[in-house]
Design a protein around this motif. Structure first.
Motif, mmCIF file in Angstrom:
data_model
loop_
_atom_site.group_PDB
_atom_site.id
_atom_site.type_symbol
_atom_site.label_atom_id
_atom_site.label_comp_id
_atom_site.label_asym_id
_atom_site.label_seq_id
_atom_site.Cartn_x
_atom_site.Cartn_y
_atom_site.Cartn_z
ATOM 1 N N VAL A 101 54.830 12.075 54.797
ATOM 2 C CA VAL A 101 56.154 12.387 55.681
ATOM 3 C C VAL A 101 56.871 11.209 55.843
ATOM 4 O O VAL A 101 58.178 10.946 55.378
ATOM 5 C CB VAL A 101 55.907 13.064 56.808
ATOM 6 C CG1 VAL A 101 57.056 12.861 57.842
ATOM 7 C CG2 VAL A 101 55.355 14.410 56.786
ATOM 8 N N THR A 102 56.105 9.958 55.943
ATOM 9 C CA THR A 102 56.578 8.546 55.894
ATOM 10 C C THR A 102 57.529 8.285 54.676
ATOM 11 O O THR A 102 58.589 7.934 54.808
ATOM 12 C CB THR A 102 55.712 7.372 56.478
ATOM 13 O OG1 THR A 102 55.248 8.029 57.645
ATOM 14 C CG2 THR A 102 56.474 6.175 56.679
ATOM 15 N N SER A 103 56.985 8.610 53.686
ATOM 16 C CA SER A 103 57.291 7.977 52.220
ATOM 17 C C SER A 103 58.453 8.978 52.063
ATOM 18 O O SER A 103 59.637 8.569 51.534
ATOM 19 C CB SER A 103 56.270 8.589 51.165
ATOM 20 O OG SER A 103 55.250 7.416 51.297
ATOM 21 N N ALA A 104 58.493 10.343 52.541
ATOM 22 C CA ALA A 104 59.677 11.068 52.210
ATOM 23 C C ALA A 104 60.737 10.581 52.932
ATOM 24 O O ALA A 104 61.766 10.604 52.428
ATOM 25 C CB ALA A 104 59.246 12.631 52.512
ATOM 26 N N ALA A 105 60.580 10.322 54.250
ATOM 27 C CA ALA A 105 61.731 10.044 54.994
ATOM 28 C C ALA A 105 62.149 8.510 54.221
ATOM 29 O O ALA A 105 63.669 8.559 54.485
ATOM 30 C CB ALA A 105 61.244 9.552 56.464
ATOM 31 N N LYS A 106 61.482 7.430 54.077
ATOM 32 C CA LYS A 106 61.906 6.244 53.554
ATOM 33 C C LYS A 106 62.669 6.426 52.116
ATOM 34 O O LYS A 106 63.574 5.884 51.582
ATOM 35 C CB LYS A 106 60.834 5.479 53.317
ATOM 36 C CG LYS A 106 60.255 4.628 54.356
ATOM 37 C CD LYS A 106 58.975 3.756 53.938
ATOM 38 C CE LYS A 106 58.336 3.322 55.184
ATOM 39 N NZ LYS A 106 57.022 2.532 54.912
ATOM 40 N N LEU A 107 62.428 7.579 51.227
ATOM 41 C CA LEU A 107 63.162 8.064 50.265
ATOM 42 C C LEU A 107 64.413 8.885 50.438
ATOM 43 O O LEU A 107 65.189 9.041 49.612
ATOM 44 C CB LEU A 107 62.252 8.686 49.224
ATOM 45 C CG LEU A 107 61.248 8.154 48.533
ATOM 46 C CD1 LEU A 107 60.104 9.175 47.856
ATOM 47 C CD2 LEU A 107 61.772 7.238 47.642
ATOM 48 N N GLY A 108 64.782 9.108 51.864
ATOM 49 C CA GLY A 108 65.931 9.796 52.089
ATOM 50 C C GLY A 108 65.703 11.116 52.396
ATOM 51 O O GLY A 108 66.750 11.723 52.732
ATOM 52 N N LEU A 109 64.652 11.708 52.313
ATOM 53 C CA LEU A 109 64.705 13.177 52.563
ATOM 54 C C LEU A 109 64.841 13.424 54.292
ATOM 55 O O LEU A 109 64.518 12.736 54.980
ATOM 56 C CB LEU A 109 63.171 13.697 52.339
ATOM 57 C CG LEU A 109 62.970 15.058 52.493
ATOM 58 C CD1 LEU A 109 63.634 15.685 50.888
ATOM 59 C CD2 LEU A 109 61.610 15.610 52.344
ATOM 60 N N ARG A 110 65.828 14.518 54.226
ATOM 61 C CA ARG A 110 66.089 14.630 55.757
ATOM 62 C C ARG A 110 66.071 15.855 56.294
ATOM 63 O O ARG A 110 66.437 16.316 57.176
ATOM 64 C CB ARG A 110 67.833 14.421 55.852
ATOM 65 C CG ARG A 110 68.346 13.114 55.436
ATOM 66 C CD ARG A 110 67.836 12.063 56.845
ATOM 67 N NE ARG A 110 68.035 10.676 56.569
ATOM 68 C CZ ARG A 110 66.944 9.867 56.573
ATOM 69 N NH1 ARG A 110 65.762 10.604 56.673
ATOM 70 N NH2 ARG A 110 67.084 8.799 56.315
ATOM 71 N N SER A 111 64.798 16.742 55.603
ATOM 72 C CA SER A 111 64.494 17.897 56.430
ATOM 73 C C SER A 111 63.178 18.137 56.082
ATOM 74 O O SER A 111 62.481 18.037 55.040
ATOM 75 C CB SER A 111 65.318 18.797 55.647
ATOM 76 O OG SER A 111 65.065 20.378 56.173
ATOM 77 N N ILE A 112 62.333 18.455 57.144
ATOM 78 C CA ILE A 112 60.901 18.688 57.049
ATOM 79 C C ILE A 112 60.721 20.268 57.610
ATOM 80 O O ILE A 112 61.188 20.603 58.486
ATOM 81 C CB ILE A 112 60.250 17.781 58.042
ATOM 82 C CG1 ILE A 112 60.363 16.361 57.520
ATOM 83 C CG2 ILE A 112 58.514 18.270 58.098
ATOM 84 C CD1 ILE A 112 59.814 15.820 56.136
ATOM 85 N N ASP A 113 59.807 20.754 56.900
ATOM 86 C CA ASP A 113 59.248 22.205 57.372
ATOM 87 C C ASP A 113 57.897 22.049 57.823
ATOM 88 O O ASP A 113 57.186 21.655 57.034
ATOM 89 C CB ASP A 113 59.500 23.221 56.517
ATOM 90 C CG ASP A 113 58.855 24.501 56.441
ATOM 91 O OD1 ASP A 113 59.545 25.310 57.051
ATOM 92 O OD2 ASP A 113 57.683 24.850 56.332
ATOM 93 N N THR A 114 57.606 22.856 59.256
ATOM 94 C CA THR A 114 56.122 22.735 59.402
ATOM 95 C C THR A 114 55.651 23.852 60.478
ATOM 96 O O THR A 114 56.742 24.632 60.401
ATOM 97 C CB THR A 114 55.646 21.453 60.247
ATOM 98 O OG1 THR A 114 54.419 21.409 60.461
ATOM 99 C CG2 THR A 114 56.544 21.305 61.521
ATOM 100 N N ALA A 115 54.521 24.091 60.479
ATOM 101 C CA ALA A 115 54.139 25.231 61.418
ATOM 102 C C ALA A 115 52.790 25.017 62.019
ATOM 103 O O ALA A 115 51.962 24.347 61.698
ATOM 104 C CB ALA A 115 54.177 26.399 60.511
ATOM 105 N N PRO A 116 52.563 25.774 63.096
ATOM 106 C CA PRO A 116 51.258 25.685 63.757
ATOM 107 C C PRO A 116 50.064 25.854 62.854
ATOM 108 O O PRO A 116 49.100 24.992 62.959
ATOM 109 C CB PRO A 116 51.057 26.463 65.092
ATOM 110 C CG PRO A 116 52.574 26.655 65.387
ATOM 111 C CD PRO A 116 53.278 26.565 64.022
ATOM 112 N N THR A 117 50.077 26.769 62.084
ATOM 113 C CA THR A 117 49.045 27.013 61.234
ATOM 114 C C THR A 117 48.873 26.231 60.029
ATOM 115 O O THR A 117 47.919 26.279 59.392
ATOM 116 C CB THR A 117 49.371 28.476 60.633
ATOM 117 O OG1 THR A 117 50.625 28.565 59.845
ATOM 118 C CG2 THR A 117 49.441 29.671 61.567
ATOM 119 N N TYR A 118 49.754 25.171 59.668
ATOM 120 C CA TYR A 118 49.441 24.226 58.857
ATOM 121 C C TYR A 118 48.547 23.141 59.470
ATOM 122 O O TYR A 118 48.050 22.194 58.642
ATOM 123 C CB TYR A 118 51.053 23.204 58.478
ATOM 124 C CG TYR A 118 51.774 24.348 57.677
ATOM 125 C CD1 TYR A 118 51.525 25.838 57.438
ATOM 126 C CD2 TYR A 118 53.114 23.989 57.455
ATOM 127 C CE1 TYR A 118 52.491 26.562 57.042
ATOM 128 C CE2 TYR A 118 54.145 24.885 57.087
ATOM 129 C CZ TYR A 118 53.735 26.218 56.863
ATOM 130 O OH TYR A 118 54.662 26.778 56.198
#
Length: 121
Positions: free
Chosen positions: A18-35
């Protein structure tokens, strides 16, 4: 917009991914309790600004009260007071249980309370 889905990310690798994705400019994350990685997602995004997070109400939350509890737990684990979207995970189960109308109304209330911008399935 491209979204990082966190479903198959190992709990121990979530923070770095997640940190790497944010540093690369990704601006949307999808998550859920079951993950089983919301806390790690929240930790990785603790200082990140402008990232939109989508969460899900799991199918085990078949009542309005339990749906709200799941959302509040997710917000706490993610260290957020609000998210971009709250979705019903596996909505067919809510339909089969006959609880879709009441749970959906609770999602509408949570949206009015500014816990999210959007609700959906």
């Amino acid at each position: 917009m491209i979204t990082l889905g966190t479903m198959k990310i190992n709990k121990h690798q979530t923070s770095s991914v997640v940190t790497s994705a944010a540093k690369l400019g990704l601006r949307s994350i999808d998550t859920a309790p079951t993950y089983n990685n919301e806390s790690e997602v929240g930790g990785a995004l603790a200082s990140a600004q402008g990232i939109k997070i989508t969460i899900k109400v799991p199918k085990r939350a078949m009542t309005p009260e339990s749906a709200r509890e799941e959302v509040m737990r997710s917000l706490s684990l993610l260290r957020r007071s609000r998210v971009e979207a709250i979705l019903l995970h596996w909505p067919c189960d809510f339909v089969e249980a006959g609880t879709l109308p009441s749970v959906w109304k609770e999602l509408e209330v949570m949206k009015k309370e500014n816990l999210c911008n959007f609700i959906g399935v």
